[in-house]
Structures are given as structure tokens and as C-alpha cells.
Design an enzyme around this catalytic site. Structure first.
Site, PDB file in Angstrom:
ATOM      1  N   THR A  86      -8.714   6.063  32.176  1.00 13.24           N
ATOM      2  CA  THR A  86      -7.820   7.013  31.325  1.00 13.24           C
ATOM      3  C   THR A  86      -6.630   6.040  31.440  1.00 13.24           C
ATOM      4  O   THR A  86      -6.420   5.135  31.565  1.00 13.24           O
ATOM      5  CB  THR A  86      -7.418   8.084  32.515  1.00 13.24           C
ATOM      6  OG1 THR A  86      -6.731   9.047  31.677  1.00 13.24           O
ATOM      7  CG2 THR A  86      -6.511   7.694  33.719  1.00 13.24           C
ATOM      8  N   CYS A 184     -12.126   9.119  30.038  1.00 14.39           N
ATOM      9  CA  CYS A 184     -13.022   9.945  31.024  1.00 14.39           C
ATOM     10  C   CYS A 184     -14.198   9.787  30.689  1.00 14.39           C
ATOM     11  O   CYS A 184     -15.254  10.548  31.071  1.00 14.39           O
ATOM     12  CB  CYS A 184     -12.382  11.068  31.184  1.00 14.39           C
ATOM     13  SG  CYS A 184     -10.688  11.367  31.620  1.00 14.39           S
TER      14      CYS A 184
END
Length: 236
Positions: A86, A184
Site C-alpha cells: 500500500t 493491495c
């Protein structure tokens, strides 16, 4: 540790709150979380909600895949949390939530569900409908083109029943910074922000709205959300 604790405000529910409005390096924040996690476990410090932001950084969760790192233009840090890659950076508000679940329902799944709900309810206060999605763990909304896009990420770690990490919400970050990774691990979905949706929210406004719902979030941790997960677990 003691100097950092002095900067906190202790709420009536016994949970401390710290708010930083100058960027804090990710590595510094990770080191502090680790130390605070131990202190909470040993009964030397209260639970903590820490609201802050970081300079640009990519963080790798325990499920991160090398192919998802497309352009390491910023520092890349192994975070120790669940999940994949992320991005964190200016304009994105981070909430690190360090809570002793031994004093609550000892429910990892329930903790993650309550954390998601806290962010979803706060976004609703600003007129943004958001939800959990089968597309992946996190907070999703409808982007300006009508597609489903991620506006918030969830990543936690549990050590000896004390939580670490938490969530991030995109207020007005540079969304091009997300293109250095597959966020992600989900290539087919986009990333959006409140600013992209035409909503201007400052870090201070976000914090006030979030903390107004802190008691509601903490109350949810008192009730188990079966099945109960193991104490040494990760959620993305």
C-alpha cells in the site's frame, strides 16, 4: 516513550489520543508502535488512537508479492501487518489503533469489522457512501466514473492480543503515487479520494469527526463477532 505519552490526551474511556499534523516517518512510527504495543501488554501505557500522516512511502504487508511493486520510486518498508503493498503519503490520514483486546472480546475478526465500520460511518458524516466489498478488504466507494474504487485501506497486526496498525483514508493525496504499486494486490480496481469526489476535508476536520465516533467504535469491541480468530493473526 514517556515524551510521546506527554503529547497525548487521555479520554474518559481510558484510551489515549495523539494527533500529529506534521508528517511522521513511517519507520519512526513503526518503531513507536512496536514499543507501545509492548508497553500496553505489560500494563505500562494506556491504549492509543494515533492520527497522523507520513511522507511518501510504500509499505509491504506479509502477503506482498514482488510483481505488485511496479516502480519503487519511494522508500519501501516491510510493515509486519497483514495484506500486500500500500501507499502512504501527504493528504492521506492514518489511524493507528493500539488496543488491548484481552480487556475486550478477544475477537480479531470483530476488531477488523469494527474498524471498517468506524471509517464507513465517519465517511457518511461527510456525505460519502462507502462499504465493505468482496473485491478485497478495505473501504470502497463509487468513483466519479461510477466504478467501484478504494478510498480507505485496512491493515492490522495482533501481538499477544494487542493490536497494531489500523487504517488509512484518502483525503486529498496525489493519486498518481499509487501507480507505483498494485494497491493491495487488486489491479482491476481504482483508488479515489474525497478531493477527487469534490469534497474538501482537512485533516483536523476528519480527526474531529472520527473521534466523535470513538466511543461507538470501542463499544463494538466489547461484543464478539464469531467465529473468534486466533490471537497471533493478521488481517489485510
Amino acid at each position: 516513550m514517556q515524551d510521546a505519552i506527554k503529547a497525548e490526551i487521555l479520554l474518559e474511556n481510558g484510551v489515549a489520543v495523539r494527533r500529529d499534523y506534521e508528517p511522521v516517518s513511517y519507520r519512526e512510527a513503526l518503531d513507536y508502535q512496536t514499543a507501545r504495543n509492548n508497553a500496553i501488554y505489560e500494563g505500562l501505557a494506556p491504549d492509543l488512537i494515533w492520527l497522523l500522516e507520513h511522507p511518501p512511502v510504500y509499505t509491504a504487508g506479509t502477503s506482498a508479492k514482488a510483481d505488485d511493486m511496479l516502480d519503487p520510486r519511494f522508500d519501501v518498508v516491510e510493515a509486519g501487518r497483514g495484506g500486500k503493498y500500500t501507499y502512504h503519503g501527504p493528504g492521506q490520514r492514518i489511524g493507528y489503533v493500539l488496543i488491548d483486546l484481552k480487556q475486550r472480546a478477544r475477537d480479531v475478526r470483530g476488531f477488523v469489522h469494527a474498524l471498517e465500520g468506524w471509517v464507513i460511518d465517519t465517511l457518511a458524516d461527510f456525505g460519502v457512501e462507502s462499504w465493505r466489498s468482496e473485491a478485497g478488504v478495505g473501504i470502497w466507494t463509487r468513483d466519479i466514473d461510477g466504478s467501484e474504487a478504494k478510498i480507505g485501506a485496512i491493515g492490522v497486526r495482533i501481538r499477544r492480543w494487542v493490536t497494531m496498525h489500523g487504517f488509512s483514508v484518502n483525503l486529498n493525496p496525489d493519486l498518481s503515487h499509487f501507480t507505483g504499486i498494485v494497491p493491495c494486490g487488486i489491479a482491476e480496481k481504482g483508488v479515489t479520494s474525497l478531493a477527487r469526489l469534490g469534497i474538501s476535508v482537512s485533516a483536523q476536520q476528519w480527526d474531529e469527526a472520527l473521534l466523535a465516533r470513538a466511543d461507538q467504535f470501542l463499544a463494538k469491541l466489547e461484543q464478539a463477532c464469531p467465529p473468534v480468530a486466533t490471537s497471533e493473526g493478521n488481517q489485510a
